[in-house]
Design a protein around this motif. Structure first.
Motif, PDB file in Angstrom:
ATOM      1  N   THR A 200       0.823  -1.207   0.000  1.00  0.00           N
ATOM      2  CA  THR A 200       0.000   0.000   0.000  1.00  0.00           C
ATOM      3  C   THR A 200       0.858   1.258   0.000  1.00  0.00           C
TER       4      THR A 200
ATOM      5  N   GLN B 110       1.431   4.143  -3.133  1.00  0.00           N
ATOM      6  CA  GLN B 110       1.166   5.560  -2.915  1.00  0.00           C
ATOM      7  C   GLN B 110       2.412   6.413  -3.144  1.00  0.00           C
TER       8      GLN B 110
ATOM      9  N   ARG C  81       4.351   7.249  -6.843  1.00  0.00           N
ATOM     10  CA  ARG C  81       3.902   8.315  -7.748  1.00  0.00           C
ATOM     11  C   ARG C  81       4.941   9.422  -7.847  1.00  0.00           C
TER      12      ARG C  81
END
Length: 50
Positions: free
Chosen positions: A10, A14, A17
């Motif tokens: 997770t 995130q 990016r």
């Protein structure tokens, strides 16, 4: 670094990016990462460097 695979995945998704992400599933594995790549946030069991 986290021992929970779901948390690693997770966070990686995130952060990728905007950042290059290196992950480690244990303190020993994290110690094998380049020192400049590690951002110590909290004490990790099994490590002395942090």
């Amino acid at each position: 670094m986290d021992d929970e695979a779901a948390i690693l995945e997770t966070l990686s998704l995130q952060l990728r990016r905007d950042h290059k992400v290196l992950v480690a599933a244990s303190g020993a594995e994290a110690l094998r990462l380049p020192a400049e790549a590690v951002e110590p946030v909290l004490a990790v069991p099994g490590t002395r460097r942090f």
